[in-house]
Design a protein around this motif. Structure first.
Motif, mmCIF file in Angstrom:
data_model
loop_
_atom_site.group_PDB
_atom_site.id
_atom_site.type_symbol
_atom_site.label_atom_id
_atom_site.label_comp_id
_atom_site.label_asym_id
_atom_site.label_seq_id
_atom_site.Cartn_x
_atom_site.Cartn_y
_atom_site.Cartn_z
ATOM 1 N N PRO A 175 0.825 -1.212 0.000
ATOM 2 C CA PRO A 175 0.000 0.000 0.000
ATOM 3 C C PRO A 175 0.857 1.259 0.000
ATOM 4 O O PRO A 175 1.871 1.344 0.684
ATOM 5 N N GLY A 176 0.428 2.228 -0.798
ATOM 6 C CA GLY A 176 1.119 3.507 -0.853
ATOM 7 C C GLY A 176 2.290 3.553 -1.818
ATOM 8 O O GLY A 176 2.917 4.591 -1.983
ATOM 9 N N TRP A 177 2.577 2.432 -2.451
ATOM 10 C CA TRP A 177 3.696 2.361 -3.398
ATOM 11 C C TRP A 177 3.168 1.933 -4.757
ATOM 12 O O TRP A 177 2.355 1.022 -4.872
ATOM 13 N N ARG A 178 3.638 2.575 -5.810
ATOM 14 C CA ARG A 178 3.287 2.213 -7.188
ATOM 15 C C ARG A 178 4.389 1.306 -7.728
ATOM 16 O O ARG A 178 5.568 1.634 -7.658
ATOM 17 N N LEU A 179 3.997 0.176 -8.271
ATOM 18 C CA LEU A 179 4.970 -0.802 -8.774
ATOM 19 C C LEU A 179 5.124 -0.708 -10.280
ATOM 20 O O LEU A 179 4.169 -0.439 -11.007
ATOM 21 N N ILE A 180 6.360 -0.935 -10.712
ATOM 22 C CA ILE A 180 6.698 -0.853 -12.131
ATOM 23 C C ILE A 180 7.560 -2.056 -12.473
ATOM 24 O O ILE A 180 8.477 -2.413 -11.731
ATOM 25 N N LEU A 181 7.259 -2.678 -13.582
ATOM 26 C CA LEU A 181 8.084 -3.768 -14.107
ATOM 27 C C LEU A 181 8.794 -3.225 -15.340
ATOM 28 O O LEU A 181 8.158 -2.835 -16.318
ATOM 29 N N SER A 182 10.130 -3.185 -15.273
ATOM 30 C CA SER A 182 10.891 -2.636 -16.403
ATOM 31 C C SER A 182 10.889 -3.614 -17.570
ATOM 32 O O SER A 182 10.561 -4.796 -17.416
ATOM 33 N N ASP A 183 11.277 -3.129 -18.732
ATOM 34 C CA ASP A 183 11.381 -3.975 -19.917
ATOM 35 C C ASP A 183 12.376 -5.112 -19.697
ATOM 36 O O ASP A 183 12.252 -6.176 -20.297
ATOM 37 N N ALA A 184 13.339 -4.876 -18.821
ATOM 38 C CA ALA A 184 14.354 -5.891 -18.522
ATOM 39 C C ALA A 184 13.889 -6.872 -17.438
ATOM 40 O O ALA A 184 14.625 -7.782 -17.075
ATOM 41 N N GLY A 185 12.672 -6.671 -16.925
ATOM 42 C CA GLY A 185 12.144 -7.572 -15.910
ATOM 43 C C GLY A 185 12.489 -7.184 -14.486
ATOM 44 O O GLY A 185 12.204 -7.924 -13.554
ATOM 45 N N ARG A 186 13.084 -6.021 -14.297
ATOM 46 C CA ARG A 186 13.431 -5.547 -12.951
ATOM 47 C C ARG A 186 12.206 -4.893 -12.330
ATOM 48 O O ARG A 186 11.448 -4.193 -13.003
ATOM 49 N N LEU A 187 12.007 -5.123 -11.041
ATOM 50 C CA LEU A 187 10.885 -4.543 -10.320
ATOM 51 C C LEU A 187 11.302 -3.248 -9.645
ATOM 52 O O LEU A 187 12.372 -3.169 -9.038
ATOM 53 N N TRP A 188 10.440 -2.257 -9.754
ATOM 54 C CA TRP A 188 10.665 -0.959 -9.132
ATOM 55 C C TRP A 188 9.423 -0.586 -8.346
ATOM 56 O O TRP A 188 8.308 -0.975 -8.698
ATOM 57 N N ALA A 189 9.602 0.183 -7.291
ATOM 58 C CA ALA A 189 8.473 0.728 -6.539
ATOM 59 C C ALA A 189 8.759 2.191 -6.266
ATOM 60 O O ALA A 189 9.870 2.565 -5.910
ATOM 61 N N SER A 190 7.736 2.997 -6.457
ATOM 62 C CA SER A 190 7.852 4.427 -6.192
ATOM 63 C C SER A 190 6.732 4.817 -5.229
ATOM 64 O O SER A 190 5.559 4.509 -5.479
ATOM 65 N N ARG A 191 7.115 5.455 -4.144
ATOM 66 C CA ARG A 191 6.132 5.844 -3.132
ATOM 67 C C ARG A 191 5.209 6.906 -3.715
ATOM 68 O O ARG A 191 5.650 7.872 -4.329
ATOM 69 N N GLU A 192 3.903 6.720 -3.523
ATOM 70 C CA GLU A 192 2.927 7.642 -4.102
ATOM 71 C C GLU A 192 3.023 9.035 -3.484
ATOM 72 O O GLU A 192 2.863 10.027 -4.179
ATOM 73 N N GLU A 193 3.284 9.116 -2.202
ATOM 74 C CA GLU A 193 3.467 10.398 -1.518
ATOM 75 C C GLU A 193 4.937 10.555 -1.169
ATOM 76 O O GLU A 193 5.545 9.616 -0.662
ATOM 77 N N PRO A 194 5.510 11.717 -1.393
ATOM 78 C CA PRO A 194 6.909 11.905 -1.013
ATOM 79 C C PRO A 194 7.088 11.750 0.497
ATOM 80 O O PRO A 194 6.170 12.015 1.269
ATOM 81 N N PHE A 195 8.270 11.321 0.899
ATOM 82 C CA PHE A 195 8.604 11.302 2.311
ATOM 83 C C PHE A 195 8.783 12.740 2.776
ATOM 84 O O PHE A 195 9.062 13.641 1.977
ATOM 85 N N SER A 196 8.668 12.950 4.067
ATOM 86 C CA SER A 196 8.900 14.280 4.637
ATOM 87 C C SER A 196 10.368 14.660 4.447
ATOM 88 O O SER A 196 11.221 13.781 4.253
ATOM 89 N N PRO A 197 10.676 15.946 4.527
ATOM 90 C CA PRO A 197 12.082 16.355 4.433
ATOM 91 C C PRO A 197 12.959 15.680 5.492
ATOM 92 O O PRO A 197 14.099 15.314 5.202
ATOM 93 N N VAL A 198 12.435 15.502 6.694
ATOM 94 C CA VAL A 198 13.204 14.844 7.759
ATOM 95 C C VAL A 198 13.529 13.407 7.361
ATOM 96 O O VAL A 198 14.662 12.946 7.525
#
Length: 79
Positions: A14-37
């Motif tokens: 939850p809260g992370w968007r998943l991406i499968l690259s053309d090379a088959g590598r898995l990536w996840a990007s958090r939907e909301e940025p982390f706080s500056p801290v």
């Protein structure tokens, strides 16, 4: 009862968007940025891994870094 819908990786992280690259590598990007801290403490918004389990472990690690940074910042006394 099977409704024909399989669970998706997005539901598992939850809260992370998943991406499968053309090379088959898995990536996840958090939907909301982390706080500056959290960012300053080293929390990364985008991570990658070879397997879904490793990706889930890495997103959990990033959330832990962020949570601990927030807790530490909340305990600071500023004079």
């Amino acid at each position: 009862m099977d409704d024909g819908k399989s669970s998706t990786p997005e539901q598992a992280i939850p809260g992370w968007r998943l991406i499968l690259s053309d090379a088959g590598r898995l990536w996840a990007s958090r939907e909301e940025p982390f706080s500056p801290v959290a960012f300053e403490a080293g929390a990364e918004r985008t991570v990658d891994a070879d397997t879904f389990d490793a990706l889930r472990a890495e997103t959990d690690r990033q959330e832990t870094v962020a949570r601990e940074a927030q807790e530490q910042a909340a305990g600071r006394v500023i004079s």
